[in-house]
Design a protein around this motif. Structure first.
Motif, PDB file in Angstrom:
ATOM      1  N   ALA A 117       0.817  -1.218   0.000  1.00 45.91           N
ATOM      2  CA  ALA A 117       0.000   0.000   0.000  1.00 45.91           C
ATOM      3  C   ALA A 117       0.847   1.263   0.000  1.00 45.91           C
ATOM      4  O   ALA A 117       0.401   2.311  -0.471  1.00 45.91           O
ATOM      5  CB  ALA A 117      -0.913  -0.006   1.217  1.00 45.91           C
ATOM      6  N   GLY A 118       2.065   1.163   0.559  1.00 46.14           N
ATOM      7  CA  GLY A 118       2.876   2.364   0.739  1.00 46.14           C
ATOM      8  C   GLY A 118       3.037   3.222  -0.498  1.00 46.14           C
ATOM      9  O   GLY A 118       2.725   4.421  -0.480  1.00 46.14           O
ATOM     10  N   PRO A 119       3.530   2.658  -1.627  1.00 45.14           N
ATOM     11  CA  PRO A 119       3.734   3.499  -2.813  1.00 45.14           C
ATOM     12  C   PRO A 119       2.438   3.972  -3.444  1.00 45.14           C
ATOM     13  O   PRO A 119       2.459   4.906  -4.252  1.00 45.14           O
ATOM     14  CB  PRO A 119       4.504   2.571  -3.766  1.00 45.14           C
ATOM     15  CG  PRO A 119       4.130   1.199  -3.340  1.00 45.14           C
ATOM     16  CD  PRO A 119       3.982   1.274  -1.840  1.00 45.14           C
ATOM     17  N   LEU A 120       1.319   3.360  -3.092  1.00 41.41           N
ATOM     18  CA  LEU A 120       0.029   3.785  -3.631  1.00 41.41           C
ATOM     19  C   LEU A 120      -0.664   4.791  -2.726  1.00 41.41           C
ATOM     20  O   LEU A 120      -1.152   5.823  -3.190  1.00 41.41           O
ATOM     21  CB  LEU A 120      -0.880   2.560  -3.825  1.00 41.41           C
ATOM     22  CG  LEU A 120      -0.459   1.531  -4.864  1.00 41.41           C
ATOM     23  CD1 LEU A 120      -1.434   0.365  -4.854  1.00 41.41           C
ATOM     24  CD2 LEU A 120      -0.384   2.142  -6.250  1.00 41.41           C
ATOM     25  N   ILE A 121      -0.693   4.495  -1.427  1.00 39.43           N
ATOM     26  CA  ILE A 121      -1.480   5.297  -0.497  1.00 39.43           C
ATOM     27  C   ILE A 121      -0.683   6.476   0.053  1.00 39.43           C
ATOM     28  O   ILE A 121      -1.191   7.598   0.149  1.00 39.43           O
ATOM     29  CB  ILE A 121      -1.994   4.420   0.661  1.00 39.43           C
ATOM     30  CG1 ILE A 121      -2.769   3.214   0.113  1.00 39.43           C
ATOM     31  CG2 ILE A 121      -2.864   5.246   1.594  1.00 39.43           C
ATOM     32  CD1 ILE A 121      -3.909   3.580  -0.796  1.00 39.43           C
ATOM     33  N   GLY A 122       0.572   6.245   0.443  1.00 36.03           N
ATOM     34  CA  GLY A 122       1.373   7.308   1.042  1.00 36.03           C
ATOM     35  C   GLY A 122       1.451   8.571   0.203  1.00 36.03           C
ATOM     36  O   GLY A 122       1.172   9.676   0.697  1.00 36.03           O
ATOM     37  N   PRO A 123       1.821   8.474  -1.090  1.00 31.99           N
ATOM     38  CA  PRO A 123       1.881   9.689  -1.919  1.00 31.99           C
ATOM     39  C   PRO A 123       0.535  10.380  -2.067  1.00 31.99           C
ATOM     40  O   PRO A 123       0.476  11.612  -2.168  1.00 31.99           O
ATOM     41  CB  PRO A 123       2.384   9.162  -3.275  1.00 31.99           C
ATOM     42  CG  PRO A 123       3.136   7.916  -2.934  1.00 31.99           C
ATOM     43  CD  PRO A 123       2.385   7.303  -1.790  1.00 31.99           C
ATOM     44  N   VAL A 124      -0.548   9.597  -2.069  1.00 31.60           N
ATOM     45  CA  VAL A 124      -1.885  10.188  -2.185  1.00 31.60           C
ATOM     46  C   VAL A 124      -2.200  11.030  -0.953  1.00 31.60           C
ATOM     47  O   VAL A 124      -2.685  12.164  -1.052  1.00 31.60           O
ATOM     48  CB  VAL A 124      -2.945   9.091  -2.386  1.00 31.60           C
ATOM     49  CG1 VAL A 124      -4.354   9.684  -2.311  1.00 31.60           C
ATOM     50  CG2 VAL A 124      -2.745   8.396  -3.725  1.00 31.60           C
ATOM     51  N   LEU A 125      -1.916  10.498   0.228  1.00 30.37           N
ATOM     52  CA  LEU A 125      -2.166  11.247   1.457  1.00 30.37           C
ATOM     53  C   LEU A 125      -1.255  12.462   1.551  1.00 30.37           C
ATOM     54  O   LEU A 125      -1.673  13.534   2.008  1.00 30.37           O
ATOM     55  CB  LEU A 125      -1.956  10.340   2.674  1.00 30.37           C
ATOM     56  CG  LEU A 125      -2.867   9.107   2.778  1.00 30.37           C
ATOM     57  CD1 LEU A 125      -2.505   8.286   4.005  1.00 30.37           C
ATOM     58  CD2 LEU A 125      -4.328   9.515   2.818  1.00 30.37           C
ATOM     59  N   ALA A 126       0.003  12.301   1.120  1.00 35.88           N
ATOM     60  CA  ALA A 126       0.961  13.407   1.191  1.00 35.88           C
ATOM     61  C   ALA A 126       0.656  14.504   0.184  1.00 35.88           C
ATOM     62  O   ALA A 126       1.240  15.592   0.268  1.00 35.88           O
ATOM     63  CB  ALA A 126       2.382  12.883   0.973  1.00 35.88           C
ATOM     64  N   GLY A 169      -7.029   5.264  -0.832  1.00 37.44           N
ATOM     65  CA  GLY A 169      -7.286   4.279  -1.865  1.00 37.44           C
ATOM     66  C   GLY A 169      -8.352   4.706  -2.863  1.00 37.44           C
ATOM     67  O   GLY A 169      -8.200   4.508  -4.069  1.00 37.44           O
ATOM     68  N   VAL A 170      -9.428   5.302  -2.367  1.00 37.19           N
ATOM     69  CA  VAL A 170     -10.525   5.689  -3.254  1.00 37.19           C
ATOM     70  C   VAL A 170     -10.119   6.848  -4.156  1.00 37.19           C
ATOM     71  O   VAL A 170     -10.404   6.842  -5.362  1.00 37.19           O
ATOM     72  CB  VAL A 170     -11.776   6.045  -2.426  1.00 37.19           C
ATOM     73  CG1 VAL A 170     -12.834   6.713  -3.301  1.00 37.19           C
ATOM     74  CG2 VAL A 170     -12.348   4.788  -1.781  1.00 37.19           C
ATOM     75  N   SER A 171      -9.438   7.858  -3.605  1.00 34.57           N
ATOM     76  CA  SER A 171      -9.037   8.985  -4.451  1.00 34.57           C
ATOM     77  C   SER A 171      -8.021   8.540  -5.490  1.00 34.57           C
ATOM     78  O   SER A 171      -8.004   9.063  -6.617  1.00 34.57           O
ATOM     79  CB  SER A 171      -8.466  10.126  -3.606  1.00 34.57           C
ATOM     80  OG  SER A 171      -7.339   9.713  -2.881  1.00 34.57           O
ATOM     81  N   LEU A 172      -7.169   7.565  -5.163  1.00 38.20           N
ATOM     82  CA  LEU A 172      -6.247   7.014  -6.162  1.00 38.20           C
ATOM     83  C   LEU A 172      -7.032   6.342  -7.281  1.00 38.20           C
ATOM     84  O   LEU A 172      -6.740   6.552  -8.471  1.00 38.20           O
ATOM     85  CB  LEU A 172      -5.303   6.006  -5.497  1.00 38.20           C
ATOM     86  CG  LEU A 172      -4.398   5.204  -6.451  1.00 38.20           C
ATOM     87  CD1 LEU A 172      -3.447   6.137  -7.192  1.00 38.20           C
ATOM     88  CD2 LEU A 172      -3.604   4.157  -5.675  1.00 38.20           C
ATOM     89  N   ALA A 173      -8.033   5.546  -6.910  1.00 40.20           N
ATOM     90  CA  ALA A 173      -8.837   4.869  -7.921  1.00 40.20           C
ATOM     91  C   ALA A 173      -9.587   5.875  -8.797  1.00 40.20           C
ATOM     92  O   ALA A 173      -9.667   5.714 -10.024  1.00 40.20           O
ATOM     93  CB  ALA A 173      -9.824   3.912  -7.250  1.00 40.20           C
ATOM     94  N   VAL A 174     -10.129   6.914  -8.187  1.00 36.12           N
ATOM     95  CA  VAL A 174     -10.848   7.943  -8.945  1.00 36.12           C
ATOM     96  C   VAL A 174      -9.894   8.665  -9.892  1.00 36.12           C
ATOM     97  O   VAL A 174     -10.217   8.888 -11.069  1.00 36.12           O
ATOM     98  CB  VAL A 174     -11.525   8.942  -7.990  1.00 36.12           C
ATOM     99  CG1 VAL A 174     -12.097  10.132  -8.770  1.00 36.12           C
ATOM    100  CG2 VAL A 174     -12.636   8.263  -7.204  1.00 36.12           C
ATOM    101  N   GLY A 175      -8.711   9.033  -9.393  1.00 39.17           N
ATOM    102  CA  GLY A 175      -7.750   9.741 -10.235  1.00 39.17           C
ATOM    103  C   GLY A 175      -7.281   8.912 -11.411  1.00 39.17           C
ATOM    104  O   GLY A 175      -7.206   9.404 -12.551  1.00 39.17           O
ATOM    105  N   MET A 176      -6.961   7.626 -11.152  1.00 46.15           N
ATOM    106  CA  MET A 176      -6.519   6.763 -12.247  1.00 46.15           C
ATOM    107  C   MET A 176      -7.653   6.527 -13.238  1.00 46.15           C
ATOM    108  O   MET A 176      -7.440   6.551 -14.469  1.00 46.15           O
ATOM    109  CB  MET A 176      -6.008   5.442 -11.683  1.00 46.15           C
ATOM    110  CG  MET A 176      -4.704   5.572 -10.899  1.00 46.15           C
ATOM    111  SD  MET A 176      -4.103   4.018 -10.184  1.00 46.15           S
ATOM    112  CE  MET A 176      -3.674   3.093 -11.663  1.00 46.15           C
ATOM    113  N   ALA A 177      -8.865   6.289 -12.729  1.00 46.88           N
ATOM    114  CA  ALA A 177     -10.003   6.078 -13.621  1.00 46.88           C
ATOM    115  C   ALA A 177     -10.292   7.323 -14.442  1.00 46.88           C
ATOM    116  O   ALA A 177     -10.667   7.238 -15.627  1.00 46.88           O
ATOM    117  CB  ALA A 177     -11.233   5.681 -12.799  1.00 46.88           C
ATOM    118  N   TYR A 178     -10.116   8.497 -13.837  1.00 46.01           N
ATOM    119  CA  TYR A 178     -10.331   9.756 -14.550  1.00 46.01           C
ATOM    120  C   TYR A 178      -9.357   9.890 -15.724  1.00 46.01           C
ATOM    121  O   TYR A 178      -9.739  10.299 -16.834  1.00 46.01           O
ATOM    122  CB  TYR A 178     -10.158  10.920 -13.587  1.00 46.01           C
ATOM    123  CG  TYR A 178     -10.175  12.279 -14.243  1.00 46.01           C
ATOM    124  CD1 TYR A 178     -11.368  12.859 -14.661  1.00 46.01           C
ATOM    125  CD2 TYR A 178      -8.988  12.985 -14.458  1.00 46.01           C
ATOM    126  CE1 TYR A 178     -11.380  14.107 -15.274  1.00 46.01           C
ATOM    127  CE2 TYR A 178      -8.992  14.221 -15.060  1.00 46.01           C
ATOM    128  CZ  TYR A 178     -10.186  14.794 -15.469  1.00 46.01           C
ATOM    129  OH  TYR A 178     -10.182  16.019 -16.079  1.00 46.01           O
TER     130      TYR A 178
END
Length: 611
Positions: A68-77, A397-406
């Protein structure tokens, strides 16, 4: 700024770093010897120690470290803006993370594939080894709870997402049975079967979510998921490794690399703009997601995307027992971390292409978002497109999914597939995370067996099922309790702090090894990032306690933070004493020290390797 520029910068820096800095460390500092037999050869047993193809091993190693680190950490930061995160990911991955992974792998290979605590015992002393064992146990518990909370926040009340993730487990089991029982060794056939089944599951997702019978069965609350994920971790820990762990690693590696490559291609085609400012006002603290300031919280929030102590567990666990030649240490140790750094850059971009109003609406709690005085802009339309409620789904996780899907749906012929892309990315994230959950739980069980085995020798027997079940249960319940009672604002900071503390420990142990090899002039490559992370993590731990945990009455997290910093402080002191001894003797081993001599351990000087 156009996101494409950031992609090109990251690719260029990582390529140059691998070609020059990584090769310099391999040749000049570590003097890796391609002609020296590895433990996979000298200690081959067909069970743990086994020569493995370098590309297959790269896939296993990358699947295990990339969680999760490389996916979630940058999103939160991203709440600090895209610039601080991008700088730390690119610089940190090159001079800290990849160096940490490569040196940890080398150290374990030269110590017969031993774990980090046993390496600490050999390099520093028995006190450091015992302390490192307890510290690693605490860190693993905190790490797994931190990783799992992202899965819970992404999949609760989401029958479509849960369906796709849930069915990757039987797919992995089917692949394991096919490759090892039905058609032994038919990896190609197993891969085709897995991909076909995965495609079917993704296609059926919206129909299952619309079914009035199946949808309620697959609608889990946060609490239900917080119980289900540890149950999965327990099962993965006790089942044979070939039945679930290896097939999941194999399947997820291709999915991970394929999805990130597709995202990079999508950025090349779409040229999305970074809508998040380069630097936000929250760099000074008071943010709705991470309350602390950019220093030190940026470093513990991004965590695995730039530097990860969890990687040292893998680099001193399964990987050194399977590497067939020392020349592959650069490719697997340094290279895999750079790939993870690129994943982190992709995650940061996916978060920052969203408008700040929409980004914070997803990642901040309802009360925190209301205090910002913002109103969502595109979020209602995005929610309608994916068929889910998006606001208030904290955890990244959700904002990452939304951003990638966008980004994907911005390609003209994919504009109608936003819902599919969103749920595909959720499954992609969960595979990332669950791969680390099952590997980490198994590693924690090994460690707990070793520790209990010091008192009750029977537990040291790796095939004694009662010992396996008991230690798996105790370890899983420990991190499962934190997952059940915590949330992203409490668990992620302590996960990041503990993960970075473990990274500092591994770098300090690596520095000790380099000094003992008589390579004092090169010791700064590990000493500088290791020493830098000590004040970063200790200050973050202190601030977590006084500003986050104590005001909320979370005394268990206060205790865990304090005991973890206390244990690692002891290890650092022991290491610094050892450094002084080694510097005084110019890197030569001390007589009567009880530690293995340099030539026996490291092979002394060797010819310049051709890598």
């Amino acid at each position: 700024m156009n996101a494409l520029f950031l992609v090109l910068v990251a690719l260029s820096v990582f390529a140059l770093a691998y070609r020059y800095y990584g090769l310099f460390i391999a040749r000049k500092v570590l003097e890796i010897d391609p002609g020296r037999p590895t433990p996979a050869i000298t200690m081959a047993d067909g069970h743990d120690y086994q020569e493995t193809n370098r590309y297959v091993l790269f896939g296993h190693h990358f699947a295990a470290i990339a969680a999760a680190g490389p996916l979630i950490g940058p999103v939160l930061a991203a709440q600090f803006g895209y610039l601080p995160g991008a700088l730390w990911i690119i610089i940190g991955a090159v001079v800290a993370g990849a160096v940490h992974d490569m040196v940890s792998l080398f150290a374990s290979v030269r110590h017969q594939g031993r774990s980090l605590p046993l390496i600490a015992e050999k390099e520093i002393g028995s006190t450091a080894g015992i302390v490192a064992s307890f510290a690693m146990l605490f860190i693993l518990i905190l790490t797994l709870s931190g990783l799992s909370i992202s899965v819970v926040n992404a999949l609760f009340d989401s029958p479509w997402g849960l369906f796709t993730v849930l069915f990757t487990i039987p797919i992995a089991l089917i692949m394991g049975l096919y490759i090892h029982v039905l058609r032994p060794g038919d990896v190609k056939g197993g891969s085709i079967l897995g991909v076909i089944l995965l495609t079917i599951v993704i296609y059926l997702g919206p129909y299952v979510a619309a079914n009035p019978v199946l949808a309620p069965m697959l609608t889990f609350s946060k609490n239900a998921l917080a119980v289900s994920v540890p149950i999965y971790g327990f099962a993965a820990s006790v089942l044979p490794v070939w039945l679930l762990l290896c097939p999941r690693d194999y399947l997820s590696t291709y999915l991970k690399l394929g999805t990130i490559s597709a995202l990079a291609l999508g950025i090349f085609l779409v040229h999305p703009e970074m809508n998040m400012p380069a630097v936000t006002s929250y760099v000074h603290g008071g943010g709705p997601i991470i309350q602390g300031s950019v220093f030190p919280f940026l470093f513990i929030t991004i965590a695995c995307g730039a530097l990860s102590g969890f990687h040292s567990i893998i680099a001193s666990g399964t990987t050194p027992k399977m590497i067939s030649s020392e020349k592959d240490i650069l490719f697997i140790g340094y290279g895999a971390m750079l790939v993870e750094g690129f994943v982190a850059i992709m995650a940061l971009i996916a978060a920052c292409v969203l408008l700040p109003q929409d980004y914070f609406a997803i990642n901040a709690s309802s009360s925190a978002y209301a205090a910002l005085g913002m109103t969502p802009v595109h979020l209602p339309q995005l929610a309608a497109a994916v068929g889910e409620t998006l606001q208030g789904r904290t955890g990244g996780g959700v904002s990452l999914a939304v951003g990638m899907a966008y980004i994907f749906s911005s390609i003209s012929f994919m504009s109608h597939l936003m819902g599919y892309w969103y749920h595909f990315v959720l499954m992609f994230e969960a595979l990332f995370i669950l791969t680390a959950v099952d590997t980490g739980t198994r590693a924690g069980r090994y460690l707990l067996q070793e520790m209990v085995g010091r008192v009750i020798p029977k537990f040291s027997e790796k095939k004694w099922m009662p010992g396996i079940a008991i230690t798996s249960f105790l370890f899983t319940v420990s991190w499962g309790y934190l997952l059940y009672t915590g949330n992203i604002t409490t668990i992620w900071p302590i996960f990041g702090m503990s993960n970075q503390l473990l990274a500092a420990c591994a770098l300090i142990i690596g520095t000790t090894m380099i000094l003992r090899m008589g390579k004092g002039k090169y010791a700064l490559i590990t000493a500088v990032p290791g020493l830098f992370m000590i004040p970063v993590t200790f200050s973050a731990g202190y601030l977590n306690i006084v500003t986050n945990y104590l005001p909320k009455g979370q005394y268990l997290l206060v205790f865990l933070s304090a005991i973890l910093m206390f244990l690692t402080a002891i290890m650092f002191i022991e290491a610094f004493k050892r450094w002084y001894e080694l510097i005084q003797t110019h890197g030569k081993p001390l007589n009567g020290s009880g530690r293995m001599p340099i030539k026996a351990d490291f092979g002394g000087a060797c010819e310049q390797p051709k890598i």
